[in-house]
Design a protein around this motif. Structure first.
Motif, PDB file in Angstrom:
ATOM      1  N   ARG B  18       0.860  -1.263   0.094  1.00 13.60           N
ATOM      2  CA  ARG B  18       0.023   0.035  -0.262  1.00 13.60           C
ATOM      3  C   ARG B  18       0.869   1.331  -0.043  1.00 13.60           C
ATOM      4  N   LEU B  21       2.052   2.022  -3.405  1.00 18.16           N
ATOM      5  CA  LEU B  21       1.192   1.944  -4.366  1.00 18.16           C
ATOM      6  C   LEU B  21       0.971   3.666  -4.304  1.00 18.16           C
ATOM      7  N   THR B  22       0.846   4.107  -3.060  1.00 17.76           N
ATOM      8  CA  THR B  22       0.555   5.451  -2.769  1.00 17.76           C
ATOM      9  C   THR B  22       1.770   6.149  -3.050  1.00 17.76           C
ATOM     10  N   SER B  25       1.810   6.893  -6.883  1.00 16.53           N
ATOM     11  CA  SER B  25       0.725   7.704  -7.202  1.00 16.53           C
ATOM     12  C   SER B  25       1.091   8.967  -7.233  1.00 16.53           C
ATOM     13  N   PHE B  28       4.205   9.943  -9.491  1.00 18.54           N
ATOM     14  CA  PHE B  28       3.544  10.322 -11.067  1.00 18.54           C
ATOM     15  C   PHE B  28       2.742  11.646 -11.090  1.00 18.54           C
ATOM     16  N   PHE B  31       5.388  14.638 -10.681  1.00 14.89           N
ATOM     17  CA  PHE B  31       6.103  14.649 -11.887  1.00 14.89           C
ATOM     18  C   PHE B  31       5.260  15.239 -12.886  1.00 14.89           C
ATOM     19  N   LEU B  32       3.955  14.733 -13.314  1.00 13.39           N
ATOM     20  CA  LEU B  32       3.194  15.319 -14.233  1.00 13.39           C
ATOM     21  C   LEU B  32       2.967  16.814 -14.188  1.00 13.39           C
ATOM     22  N   VAL B 283      -5.376  15.966 -13.317  1.00 15.25           N
ATOM     23  CA  VAL B 283      -4.507  14.871 -12.748  1.00 15.25           C
ATOM     24  C   VAL B 283      -4.234  14.951 -11.163  1.00 15.25           C
ATOM     25  N   PHE B 285      -5.655  16.697  -9.123  1.00 10.45           N
ATOM     26  CA  PHE B 285      -6.696  16.668  -8.122  1.00 10.45           C
ATOM     27  C   PHE B 285      -7.228  15.237  -8.065  1.00 10.45           C
ATOM     28  N   ALA B 286      -7.346  14.487  -9.110  1.00  7.99           N
ATOM     29  CA  ALA B 286      -7.583  13.148  -8.921  1.00  7.99           C
ATOM     30  C   ALA B 286      -6.680  12.340  -8.038  1.00  7.99           C
ATOM     31  N   VAL B 287      -5.361  12.388  -8.290  1.00  9.49           N
ATOM     32  CA  VAL B 287      -4.444  11.804  -7.432  1.00  9.49           C
ATOM     33  C   VAL B 287      -4.628  12.037  -6.015  1.00  9.49           C
ATOM     34  N   PHE B 289      -6.880  12.953  -4.548  1.00  8.46           N
ATOM     35  CA  PHE B 289      -8.172  12.114  -4.034  1.00  8.46           C
ATOM     36  C   PHE B 289      -7.888  10.735  -3.590  1.00  8.46           C
ATOM     37  N   SER B 290      -7.017  10.158  -4.352  1.00 13.84           N
ATOM     38  CA  SER B 290      -6.775   8.894  -4.274  1.00 13.84           C
ATOM     39  C   SER B 290      -5.731   8.521  -3.165  1.00 13.84           C
ATOM     40  N   THR B 294      -6.290   6.304   0.365  1.00 15.58           N
ATOM     41  CA  THR B 294      -5.594   5.535   1.023  1.00 15.58           C
ATOM     42  C   THR B 294      -5.296   5.773   2.464  1.00 15.58           C
TER      43      THR B 294
ATOM     44  N   LEU C  21     -13.824   7.233  -5.610  1.00 12.44           N
ATOM     45  CA  LEU C  21     -12.501   7.964  -5.872  1.00 12.44           C
ATOM     46  C   LEU C  21     -11.562   7.275  -6.808  1.00 12.44           C
ATOM     47  N   MET C  28     -10.764  10.438 -15.119  1.00 13.51           N
ATOM     48  CA  MET C  28      -9.982  11.462 -15.633  1.00 13.51           C
ATOM     49  C   MET C  28      -8.936  10.879 -16.796  1.00 13.51           C
ATOM     50  N   ILE C 264       0.883   8.116 -18.017  1.00 12.90           N
ATOM     51  CA  ILE C 264       1.025   8.728 -16.670  1.00 12.90           C
ATOM     52  C   ILE C 264      -0.033   8.477 -15.817  1.00 12.90           C
ATOM     53  N   MET C 265      -1.174   8.903 -16.314  1.00 16.58           N
ATOM     54  CA  MET C 265      -2.406   9.020 -15.690  1.00 16.58           C
ATOM     55  C   MET C 265      -2.871   7.623 -15.395  1.00 16.58           C
ATOM     56  N   ALA C 268      -0.987   6.017 -12.569  1.00 14.20           N
ATOM     57  CA  ALA C 268      -1.490   6.286 -11.378  1.00 14.20           C
ATOM     58  C   ALA C 268      -2.983   5.898 -10.969  1.00 14.20           C
ATOM     59  N   LEU C 271      -2.755   2.296 -10.002  1.00 18.30           N
ATOM     60  CA  LEU C 271      -2.034   2.280  -8.646  1.00 18.30           C
ATOM     61  C   LEU C 271      -3.355   2.543  -7.556  1.00 18.30           C
ATOM     62  N   ASN C 275      -4.682  -0.365  -5.050  1.00 22.54           N
ATOM     63  CA  ASN C 275      -4.862  -0.004  -3.365  1.00 22.54           C
ATOM     64  C   ASN C 275      -6.386  -0.237  -2.878  1.00 22.54           C
TER      65      ASN C 275
END
Lengths: 240, 402, 388
Positions: B18, B21-22, B25, B28, B31-32, B283, B285-287, B289-290, B294, C21, C28, C264-265, C268, C271, C275
Motif C-alpha cells: 500500500r 502504491l500510494t 501515485s 507520478f 512529476f506530471l 490529474v 486533483f484526481a491523485v 483524492f486517491s 489511502t 474516488l 480522468m 502517466i495517468m 496512477a 495504482l 490500493n
C-alpha cells in the motif's frame, strides 16, 4: 461417518515447529453429535479444519462419508466440501452485502439445480431455523443469535451429511447460545445430521451426546451425555 | 510529545504494498504536475526573458515574405538604433527531416556584438570568455563558409571547432542536389534561459553570393532584420519610425519587440497550453483524492491498535500526530521524488522534444510549488484520519477488528 | 460456479467512497485520452483524400509542403500544358491549376496573432474541388478583382473576416465578398485570384500545381521522371501522400501527447485501483475463508474480485466519456507545425474512439484488479480465519 487414523499435523510458528496433532485416531459414527473441548492449542479447531477438507494433514488418513479426503487433490476438495459439509463459524459467518436468503443460497449456487429448486431449498432451510420471515434482511439487521441461525441454515441448505461448527456460541449471550445449541440438537435428532461442534463452553457442550476432551493433540477423556439438553431446561423454551 | 514514532516507519514498511502504491501515485502526479507547469512556463519565459532593447522588423503580411536588402540602410538611419543585422531563415536539416533545428544567415560582423548578452562563445578550454569570442569572430571573418553552432548541437552530433556540417535546405536547395557545407569556427553557450542552444548562425553574404551565382534556388531578400536599440531609446518610437518609412512599400513592415515576436509563435500553438494546464490540474486533483483515500483506509484498519496505545497512556494529541506524521512522510517522500525526477529529466525532455521545446526548463519556483503541493496533500490527507484518531474512544476502538 | 453478480456489485457499494474516488481517477485518465485523441481525430479529419478521383500535387523538389515550395510562372505553364498524365475536360483544357499559398498574419478574435492560410487560385481550382466545396454566403470572387472569399470557421475565429469587411495584403485592400464551406483543411483558408495576390505581395511565384490525373498513373515512375527534369523539376505526389505528410508532425505530436498522458495517468489510476481492491480484500479476508469453506473454488474468488475491479473501471469509463462528450464538436484551431499555418477544426469523438476509451477503462480496472484478485484467491481458508 468420520474416521481419522494416525493423523499428524504440524504448524510453523515463528521459526518453531509445533506438533498440534500427533498420530490421532478418532471416530465419529453417522448421526453422532460430538462436542470437542480443550484448552487453546489442543488442536480442536485443527481437527475441524482437517475433517472439513480445509486443510490437509502431514501424515495419516481421514475418511469422511466413505471418501478418503486425504487422497483428494486441491481441486477436488471444494467440490466435495460443497456437497458433503456445512460449516458454522464463531463470527462473521454471513456476507454482509447479501440478504439472509442470498447468504443461504450461496452453497446452492454451486449445485446443478434450477433457480426455483435453489430458492425452494433455501427457504426451507430458513424455515427450519425459524427465520423465514427475515429472509430479506441484511446481517446488520439481525441479532447475533439470528445471524448464527442463518449461518446454520446455510450450513444445511445443500442437505449435507456433516455439519461442522467452530465455537458457534462463542460470541452470544446465554439465551441466544441455548437457542443455537437447541437448534443444532434438533438437526441431529430430527434431520439425522452428524454434528461436530468445537466449543469451550461446558454448558453448550451439554447439548451434545458425546464430549471429547483434547489435550496437547491427543484424546484425553471422553464423556457421554445420556440425555443431552436436559441440563439446561430453560434453553428449550427460549428457542423461539 | 511522547509517541511511539517507531510505529510510523514500521507501519509504512508493514504495509509495503500500500505504501508503495500510494508512493507511486504521488510520484507520478507530482512529476506530471511539474512537467505540465514547466511546459507553460517555458513558453512564458521565452517572452519574459526577451531583450527589451531589441526589435524585429518583418513583413506585415507574412513571416514567409522577405524584405528587400535595401531596407537595411534605411532602418539604420532611424534615430535610436545602434545596430541592425539580417536574419535569414535557412530551413535546412542535417541528415533527415527529423534532425531539425534552426539555422540563420546573418551579418557575421555584427552578430556576436549584438547578441553578446545571449550568446557566450567558448574558448578551447570550454569556458565562456572574451578569448572565445575573439577566436570565433576571427573565424567568421576569415572563412566565407564559417558558422557558429550551439552547445546543444555540439553535444548531440559531436561537432566542434573545425568540423564541417553538411546541410540540405528546403528554401535554398542547391540546384545540383548537393549539400551546403559550413565550417564550425565557434561554439556558443546560451547566457539566457530562453535562448536556444541548438542553432547554427552562418554568413548571409555567402548565401547571397551562392544564390546570385545561380548555384541554388531562392529569392533575394531577407526574412527579418534584428535591431538593437541604442541606450535610452524608446522602443515604441523606434517601431513607429521604422514602420512609417515603409508604409508605402514595396513591402509594408510590422516591427515588434522581441517579446512580441516570441509571443506570435506561442500564440500559434492555439489552445494547447490551456488544455495542457487544465489536464495537469485534473490529474493532480484526481491523485490527491486517491491519496486521501489511502490514508482513510489505513486509519480505519488501525482503530484497534490506536485504542491500545491510548489505553497504554499515550495522549490524544500524540496518537493523532502519529497519523499526521505518517501521511506527511509518505507525501513528501513520494511527491518529493516526483518533483526531483522532473528536475533531473529536464535535459532528457529537452532533447526528446527536439525542435518543439528547445528551451524547456523546470523553474526552481515550479519545483518549489511541487514540494508545497506534496506537503499540502500530506496535510489534507492526514487531517481527517488524525483528528479522528485523536478523538477515538479507547473502549470503542478495542472492540473493533484489527 | 460463479458468485452472484449482486455480491460483486454490492461490495462496490460498501466501499462507496473508496470505489468512487478510484473510479474518478480512471475517469480522468479516460477523459484525457478521449479528449486529446478526439482533438487529433478532428485535425486529421481535415486531411482525408477524395476517394473518387486521382489528384496529384506538384511542388518544388525537396519541398515537403506548399510553404517551402516555389514554382516559377514558366514552369507552371509547361506543367499544365505538357504533362500527359493530367486529364482534360470536354473542351480540351487541362484539369489543373497553379496556386499561390502563403501563411499571412491575422489577428484572432480573442487576441493574438496567427498564421492564416491564404490561397491564390485560378478558375479551374474551383472546378477541381468539386462537391467538397460549397458557397455558403455572398458570391465567388471575380477573377481580376481585388476580392476574396473566406472559409466559414475564419469568420468566427479571426478579426476582420466577415462578409463586407476588408483584408489588407501588404498595401492592397481585398474585400470579402463571400463565405465558403469545405470539409478539408482548405475550409479554413482565404481565397482570391492568384494573379492579384502575386501583384499585391510582389511575389511572382506559385507554390503548387494541383491536377486531376489519370487513375492509372504510376506515381513512383512519375516522381523519378520529374525529380531531375531540367525544365520542370518537381516533387510530385498523390493527394493521399501529400495529405499524410501534412498531418504527420501535428498528428504525431498529438498522438505522443495522448500516449504520454495516458501512460502517466493510467499508471496512477492503476495504482489507485490496486490500493482500493487490496483494502477490499484485506477487509474481507474472513469472508473469503467462509466462501472457500462453503466450497467455492479459487477461480470463483479470483473472478469475482477481478470483476469488481473491472466494474469500477467501466464506471470510470462511463464517467470519463461523460466528461469528454461535451467537447465533441467544439470548434478550435491549432497550428499545423508542418505548414506553419493555423487550421480550424472541431473535436471529433468518434464511436470507435468512445469504444476504445471504454476499453481503456476496462483494461485499467482489469490490470489494477489482477494482483488483489490473485491475493484473494490464493488465501488458504485456514489462514483467512486466523486473520481475525
Amino acid at each position: 461417518m468420520i474416521r481419522m487414523r494416525t493423523v499428524t499435523k504440524r504448524y510453523q510458528r515463528g521459526g518453531q515447529v509445533l506438533t498440534v496433532l500427533d498420530q490421532l485416531d478418532l471416530d465419529v459414527p453417522q448421526g453422532d453429535f460430538v462436542a470437542l473441548m480443550g484448552p487453546s492449542g489442543s488442536g480442536k479447531s485443527t481437527i475441524l479444519n482437517l475433517v472439513g477438507g480445509l486443510d490437509l494433514p502431514d501424515a495419516g488418513r481421514i475418511d469422511v462419508a466413505g471418501a478418503d479426503i486425504t487422497a483428494m487433490s486441491e481441486a477436488q476438495l471444494p467440490a466435495w466440501r460443497a456437497r458433503h459439509v456445512g460449516f458454522v463459524f464463531q463470527a462473521f459467518n454471513l456476507v454482509p452485502v447479501l440478504t439472509a436468503l442470498e447468504n443461504v443460497l450461496l452453497p446452492l449456487q454451486l449445485q446443478p439445480l434450477s433457480r426455483a429448486q435453489r430458492r425452494q431449498q433455501a427457504e426451507f432451510a430458513l424455515e427450519i431455523v425459524g427465520l423465514k420471515d427475515r429472509m430479506d434482511h441484511r446481517p446488520k439487521q439481525l441479532s447475533g443469535g439470528q445471524e448464527q441461525r442463518v449461518a446454520i441454515a446455510r450450513a444445511i441448505a445443500t442437505d449435507p451429511d456433516l455439519v461442522l461448527a467452530d465455537e458457534p456460541t462463542g460470541d452470544l449471550d446465554r439465551e441466544s447460545a441455548n437457542a443455537v445449541m437447541g437448534l443444532l440438537r434438533r438437526l441431529n435428532a430430527e434431520l439425522k445430521k452428524t454434528l461436530v461442534v468445537v466449543t469451550h463452553d461446558a454448558v453448550a457442550a451439554e447439548h451434545a451426546r458425546r464430549v471429547l476432551h483434547l489435550d496437547k493433540g491427543v484424546l484425553a477423556r471422553e464423556e457421554l451425555n445420556p440425555s443431552p439438553g436436559q441440563a439446561a431446561p430453560a434453553a428449550g423454551r427460549a428457542a423461539r | 510529545m511522547k509517541a511511539p514514532w517507531l510505529l510510523v516507519g514500521r507501519h509504512l514498511r508493514a504495509h509495503w504494498l500500500r505504501t508503495g502504491l500510494t508512493f507511486g501515485s504521488l510520484f507520478f502526479a507530482l512529476f506530471l504536475f511539474c512537467l505540465l507547469v514547466s511546459l507553460v512556463t517555458t513558453l512564458d519565459d521565452a517572452i519574459r526573458q526577451s531583450a527589451d532593447d531589441r526589435v524585429i522588423v518583418q513583413s506585415a503580411v507574412s513571416l514567409f515574405v522577405d524584405l528587400p536588402l535595401d531596407y537595411q540602410p534605411k532602418i539604420e538611419a532611424v534615430p535610436g538604433i545602434e545596430r541592425v543585422s539580417k536574419f535569414q531563415w535557412f530551413g535546412g536539416f542535417y541528415q533527415s527531416r527529423e534532425d531539425f533545428f534552426a539555422q540563420f544567415g546573418v551579418d557575421h560582423d555584427r552578430l556576436l556584438e549584438m547578441y553578446g548578452a545571449e550568446m557566450g562563445l567558448l574558448d578551447p578550454e570550454g569556458t565562456v570568455s572574451e578569448a572565445g569570442r575573439e577566436l570565433a569572430q576571427a573565424g567568421l571573418d576569415a572563412d566565407r563558409r564559417a558558422c557558429i553552432i550551439g552547445e546543444g548541437l555540439a553535444r548531440q552530433y559531436g561537432w566542434k571547432v573545425g568540423s564541417t556540417v553538411p546541410l540540405q535546405s528546403g528554401i535554398f536547395p542547391m540546384r545540383d542536389g548537393s549539400a551546403w557545407e559550413f565550417n564550425v569556427v565557434g561554439v556558443y553557450r546560451p547566457l539566457k534561459r530562453n535562448f536556444d542552444d541548438r542553432t547554427i548562425f552562418f554568413r548571409y553574404d555567402f548565401l547571397d553570393e551562392t544564390r546570385e551565382a545561380g548555384l541554388c534556388d531562392g529569392g533575394p531578400g531577407v526574412g527579418v532584420y534584428s535591431v538593437n536599440l541604442a541606450e535610452g531609446a524608446d522602443a515604441g518610437q523606434v517601431i513607429a519610425g521604422i514602420d512609417r518609412i515603409f508604409e508605402n512599400g514595396p513591402q509594408k513592415t510590422f516591427t515588434v519587440t522581441e517579446a512580441a515576436f516570441q509571443q506570435t509563435f506561442i500564440s500559434m500553438m492555439g489552445n494547447v497550453p490551456f488544455f495542457v494546464g487544465t489536464i495537469g490540474g485534473a490529474v493532480v486533483f484526481a491523485v490527491v483524492f486517491s491519496v486521501v483515500n489511502t490514508m482513510l483506509m489505513s486509519s480505519r484498519q488501525r482503530a484497534h491498535e490506536l485504542g491500545i496505545l491510548k489505553a497504554l497512556g499515550f495522549s490524544d494529541g500524540a496518537v493523532g500526530t502519529l497519523l499526521m506524521v505518517e501521511s506527511l512522510l509518505l507525501s513528501l517522500l513520494g511527491g518529493g521524488l516526483g518533483v526531483g525526477f522532473a528536475w533531473v529529466s529536464q535535459e532528457g525532455i529537452r532533447v526528446a522534444s527536439g525542435a518543439y521545446l528547445p528551451t524547456y526548463a523546470v523553474n526552481p519556483s515550479t519545483a518549489g510549488w511541487g514540494l508545497l503541493i506534496a506537503l499540502g496533500i500530506g496535510l489534507v490527507a492526514g487531517l481527517g484520519p488524525s483528528v479522528a484518531a485523536a478523538r477515538l474512544r479507547p473502549v470503542q476502538a478495542l472492540r473493533s477488528e484489527g | 460456479m460463479a458468485l452472484p453478480l449482486a455480491y460483486t456489485v454490492r461490495n462496490l457499494g460498501v466501499r462507496r467512497a473508496s470505489a468512487a474516488l478510484t473510479a474518478i481517477g480512471i475517469a480522468m485518465t479516460v477523459a484525457v485520452f478521449a479528449g486529446v485523441l478526439s482533438l487529433r481525430a478532428g485535425f486529421e479529419q481535415l486531411y482525408r483524400p477524395r476517394g473518387d478521383v486521382t489528384v496529384a500535387m506538384y511542388l518544388r523538389p525537396g519541398a515537403a509542403s506548399e510553404g517551402e515550395s516555389a514554382i516559377r510562372r514558366e514552369q507552371a505553364d509547361i506543367l499544365l500544358k505538357e504533362r500527359p498524365e493530367i486529364e482534360r475536360d470536354a473542351g480540351g483544357r487541362p484539369l489543373a491549376a497553379a496556386e499561390v499559398f502563403l501563411a499571412v498574419y491575422m489577428e484572432k478574435r480573442d487576441g493574438g496573432l496567427t498564421n492564416t492560410p491564404l490561397r491564390g487560385i485560378q478558375p479551374m481550382s474551383l472546378e477541381l474541388q468539386g462537391e467538397r466545396l460549397k458557397l455558403a454566403e455572398g458570391r465567388w470572387m471575380e477573377f481580376g478583382a481585388d476580392e476574396v472569399v473566406v472559409g466559414r470557421p475564419l469568420t468566427e475565429r479571426m478579426a476582420g473576416c466577415q462578409l463586407g469587411e476588408v483584408v489588407t495584403l501588404n498595401m492592397t485592400p481585398f474585400r470579402v465578398v463571400g463565405v465558403f464551406e469545405h470539409d478539408g483543411a482548405e475550409g479554413g483558408e482565404i481565397w482570391g485570384d492568384a494573379e492579384r495576390f502575386m501583384a499585391a505581395l510582389d511575389r511572382p511565384v506559385f507554390q503548387r500545381v494541383v491536377a486531376r490525373v489519370r487513375p492509372d498513373t504510376d506515381f513512383a515512375a512519375l516522381k523519378a521522371e520529374l525529380e531531375h527534369d531540367t525544365r520542370i523539376p518537381s516533387e510530385v505526389m498523390s493527394e493521399p501522400e501529400y495529405l499524410a505528410a501534412q498531418t504527420q508532425a501535428t498528428g504525431g505530436m498529438l498522438e505522443f501527447l495522448a500516449g504520454l498522458l495516458t501512460v502517466i495517468m493510467g499508471a496512477a489510476a492503476i495504482l489507485g485501483s490496486i490500493n482500493t481492491m487490496m483494502a477490499s480484500v484485506a477487509a474481507r479476508t474472513h469472508e473469503i475463508g467462509v466462501l472457500r469453506a462453503i466450497g467455492y473454488p479459487r477461480l470463483s474468488i479470483f473472478l469475482t474480485f477481478l470483476l469488481e475491479s473491472a466494474l469500477m473501471g467501466l464506471l470510470g469509463g462511463a464517467l470519463g466519456l461523460l466528461i469528454a462528450l461535451p467537447f465533441d464538436g467544439l470548434e478550435t484551431g491549432m497550428a499545423n507545425f508542418q505548414t506553419f499555418t493555423d487550421v480550424s477544426f472541431a473535436f471529433r469523438l468518434t464511436p470507435l474512439l468512445a469504444l476504445k476509451s471504454f476499453g481503456l477503462a476496462f483494461l485499467l480496472g482489469l490490470v489494477g484488479g489482477t494482483l488483489p484478485a490473485l491475493r484473494a484467491a490464493s488465501l488458504k481458508p485456514v489462514e483467512a480465519f486466523r486473520q481475525l
